[in-house]
Design an enzyme around this catalytic site. Structure first.
Site, short mmCIF file in Angstrom:
data_model
loop_
_atom_site.label_atom_id
_atom_site.label_comp_id
_atom_site.label_asym_id
_atom_site.label_seq_id
_atom_site.Cartn_x
_atom_site.Cartn_y
_atom_site.Cartn_z
N THR A 43 58.10 -25.83 -20.05
CA THR A 43 58.19 -26.46 -19.85
C THR A 43 59.23 -27.51 -20.87
O THR A 43 59.70 -26.64 -21.14
CB THR A 43 57.39 -27.26 -21.72
OG1 THR A 43 56.09 -26.61 -20.66
CG2 THR A 43 56.90 -29.00 -22.35
N HIS A 90 52.79 -22.12 -32.20
CA HIS A 90 52.54 -23.64 -30.57
C HIS A 90 51.28 -23.43 -30.24
O HIS A 90 50.74 -25.04 -30.13
CB HIS A 90 53.35 -22.70 -29.13
CG HIS A 90 53.07 -23.74 -27.62
ND1 HIS A 90 55.00 -24.82 -28.38
CD2 HIS A 90 53.26 -24.87 -27.07
CE1 HIS A 90 54.62 -25.80 -28.15
NE2 HIS A 90 54.26 -25.31 -26.92
N CYS A 123 53.37 -35.12 -22.34
CA CYS A 123 54.52 -33.49 -22.90
C CYS A 123 55.83 -33.89 -23.76
O CYS A 123 56.20 -33.93 -22.68
CB CYS A 123 53.43 -32.49 -22.45
SG CYS A 123 54.74 -31.18 -23.17
N TYR A 133 49.79 -28.17 -30.41
CA TYR A 133 48.49 -28.38 -30.00
C TYR A 133 47.44 -28.93 -30.47
O TYR A 133 47.44 -30.34 -30.43
CB TYR A 133 47.99 -27.44 -29.11
CG TYR A 133 48.75 -27.16 -28.22
CD1 TYR A 133 50.02 -27.34 -27.83
CD2 TYR A 133 48.13 -26.72 -26.85
CE1 TYR A 133 50.86 -26.25 -27.10
CE2 TYR A 133 48.69 -26.03 -25.97
CZ TYR A 133 50.40 -26.17 -26.09
OH TYR A 133 50.75 -25.72 -24.83
N CYS A 143 59.25 -29.48 -28.33
CA CYS A 143 58.12 -28.14 -29.72
C CYS A 143 58.58 -26.81 -29.52
O CYS A 143 58.39 -25.84 -30.23
CB CYS A 143 56.72 -28.53 -29.39
SG CYS A 143 56.65 -29.88 -29.25
N GLU A 195 57.25 -29.11 -16.29
CA GLU A 195 57.12 -27.33 -15.55
C GLU A 195 57.94 -26.88 -14.28
O GLU A 195 57.89 -27.99 -13.58
CB GLU A 195 55.90 -27.07 -15.67
CG GLU A 195 54.55 -27.61 -16.59
CD GLU A 195 54.02 -28.95 -16.75
OE1 GLU A 195 54.01 -28.78 -16.27
OE2 GLU A 195 54.59 -29.52 -18.00
N GLU A 209 46.82 -27.66 -19.12
CA GLU A 209 47.92 -26.95 -20.54
C GLU A 209 47.38 -26.33 -21.75
O GLU A 209 47.11 -25.83 -22.69
CB GLU A 209 49.38 -28.03 -20.99
CG GLU A 209 49.70 -26.76 -21.72
CD GLU A 209 51.38 -27.75 -22.10
OE1 GLU A 209 51.34 -28.94 -22.41
OE2 GLU A 209 52.43 -26.76 -22.50
N CYS A 239 50.30 -32.36 -31.55
CA CYS A 239 50.99 -33.51 -29.76
C CYS A 239 49.01 -33.13 -29.29
O CYS A 239 49.67 -34.87 -29.23
CB CYS A 239 51.77 -32.64 -28.88
SG CYS A 239 50.90 -31.08 -28.31
FE1 SF4 Z 1 54.33 -30.30 -24.96
FE2 SF4 Z 1 52.46 -30.09 -26.79
FE3 SF4 Z 1 53.86 -27.76 -26.06
FE4 SF4 Z 1 55.53 -30.31 -27.73
S1 SF4 Z 1 53.42 -28.50 -28.68
S2 SF4 Z 1 55.75 -28.80 -26.19
S3 SF4 Z 1 54.24 -31.59 -26.07
S4 SF4 Z 1 52.42 -29.21 -24.99
FE FE Z 2 53.02 -26.07 -24.32
#
Ligand code: SF4
Ligand code: FE
Length: 482
Positions: free
Chosen positions: A190, A291, A99, A295, A103, A256, A446, A298
């Site tokens: 995060t 968000h 991660c 995902y 983001c 985190e 997560e 990422c």
């Molecule tokens: Fe982390 Fe993925 Fe959230 Fe970006 S979108 S902060 S990489 S979990």
């Molecule tokens: Fe997240």
């Protein structure tokens, strides 16, 4: 200042006076802590990649006024911007297998941007102007921002104002001429220790009794009154052993923390919502939507690394030609690309908000995240299947290096002739790291709970699914007249 280099970012973090605790002690320099440093490296990658000409189109945006910014600080101006965001996140996932944390700030940026505009329109407040100035500052300084939404929430059956402890949801405790004072906490944050700034948002829709909880603002992460308590990860102390091999991914990681706000002062020009409770739900829905789209980028990039590691493990085991192995790799690819399809689809179908920025298609973004709550688990199961039991029973690097027992490890854990036992074990440790080591925090749990647990997406899918319209379609085809 233009784009920061990775090194400039690290130095900017070193200058902050963060109040960070881990294992019951204060961490004087989080930047140099061996457990925390890999997480900083992941954020640093978002700066390093932006410096490379081959990634310029994905990692940076040139605005209408000529300013070149990192895409992680962008206000999306088109559906193409939304698509490029997801592609950038896949790239960052591929390069870090972790991660990379940045983001949440980008997603908060876009949710707060449109919500402040609509709040101002109704109430004549000046939150959008406040936020515009804040965005400009963050873009020009190329900062990393934590978007902080999740409150501890206490008794889930009670509203914020009905909790026995009023601080279980972050709230305004004092209104002053020059600003407000807030107390409470945000959990699972995060990347907070690798961010220079934090944007706080409410965590649920709120009623008139919850006005003091309907608050959004930004403060520097080293503001007076902020304490961060690091969440420990599976196998975290392996990072103290000095073995590059045993940690699986020695360079990158995630982090985190619980962030406590104890009477933190927020000046007026950094307030983006303060009591307009009916806009709390809009902010939550939009931030979560962005968000959930994230995902689809990422986790796909991290999945690419896990699929690659599984294929390598099969090669090293001499099993690559087995038809069931090939089929498992096809299945993993199919699942991973399905996630990507959802990330791209909700972006391509994005529409303009009243404020001018672009919002993802919320139904498709929620479908994206619902799939993310399932597919990485299946991909991880198949990775473990292909890897074999050695990924959890292999001896340590110290054993491999030991003059007496090292040759035994070498001899008995050899796979195909032309690959060293060390390389075989390195590959298995990476699979271990992603499926049940420190990176499993990001790749598995997560994926389940981040950006809202599965039920939260199902509620949104039920709201957006338009069953009434579908009933009409069926009636028309079946010639039903009521
Ligand atoms: Fe982390 Fe993925 Fe959230 Fe970006 S979108 S902060 S990489 S979990
Ligand atoms: Fe997240």
């Amino acid at each position: 200042m233009a784009l920061m280099t990775g090194e400039q970012y690290v130095e900017s973090m070193r200058k902050l006076k963060l109040n960070v605790y881990m294992f019951g002690r204060k961490i004087e320099s989080p930047v140099d802590d061996p457990i925390l440093r890999p997480s900083l490296n992941s954020v640093k990658a978002t700066y390093d990649l932006a410096q490379l000409p081959e990634y310029e189109d994905l990692m940076t945006v040139t605005l209408a006024d000529g300013r070149k910014i990192n895409r992680f600080t962008n206000i999306h101006r088109s559906a193409d911007d939304l698509v490029k965001k997801v592609k950038m996140q896949r790239l960052c996932g591929q390069k870090t297998a972790a991660c990379f944390q940045r983001c949440v700030g980008m997603d908060a940026f876009n949710a707060v941007w449109s919500t402040t505009y609509e709040t101002d329109k109704k109430y004549g407040t000046c939150y959008h102007d406040n936020f515009k100035k804040y965005v400009r500052m963050v873009q020009d300084a190329d900062l990393t921002v934590d978007g902080a939404m999740t409150d501890p929430k206490g008794d889930r059956s009670l509203a914020p104002s009905a909790q026995s402890d009023p601080d279980l949801f972050l709230h305004v405790v004092e209104k002053r001429e020059d600003g407000i004072v807030v107390t409470g906490a945000k959990a699972h944050q995060t990347g907070i220790i690798n961010s220079q700034e934090v944007i706080v948002m409410p965590t649920i829709s709120m009623g008139p009794d919850d006005k003091d909880y309907a608050v959004s603002f930004a403060v520097p992460t080293d503001a007076k009154g902020i304490t961060m308590i690091i969440g420990r990860q599976s196998c975290d102390t392996r990072k103290l052993e000095g073995s590059q091999m045993d940690v699986g991914n020695s360079e990158f990681g995630g982090v985190e923390a619980l962030v406590v706000f104890d009477n933190v002062f927020v000046p007026n020009d950094r307030i983006f919502l303060n009591g307009e409770h009916e806009f709390a739900g809009m902010l939550v829905e939009r931030f979560a939507g962005y968000h959930r789209q994230s995902y689809g980028g990422c986790k796909v990039g991290v999945g690419d690394v896990l699929i690659g590691a599984s294929a390598l493990a099969a090669d090293y085991n001499g099993a690559a030609k087995a038809s069931h192995i090939k089929d498992k790799l096809i299945e993993m690819t199919h699942l991973n690309e399905t996630l990507y399809c959802c990330g791209i689809a909700c972006s391509a179908e994005g529409t303009q908000t009243e404020s001018g920025n672009y919002l993802i298609d919320l139904l498709l973004a929620n479908v994206c995240k619902q799939n993310v709550t399932r597919f990485p688990y299946e991909i991880a199961r198949l990775a473990e299947d292909i890897a074999g039991g050695l990924m959890v029973t292999a001896p340590s690097e110290k054993d491999l290096r030991d003059p007496k027992i090292g040759p035994l490890v070498e001899k008995y854990f050899k796979g195909v002739e032309h690959v060293s036992t060390e390389n075989r074990l390195r590959c298995l440790r990476l699979i271990e790291n992603l499926t049940l080591g420190s990176a499993a925090v990001g790749y598995r749990t997560e994926s389940l709970h981040g950006a809202g647990s599965p039920q939260a997406q199902r509620i949104m899918i039920s709201r957006q699914g338009n069953i009434a319209m579908k009933k009409e379609l069926a009636k028309a085809i079946a010639k039903i007249k009521e």
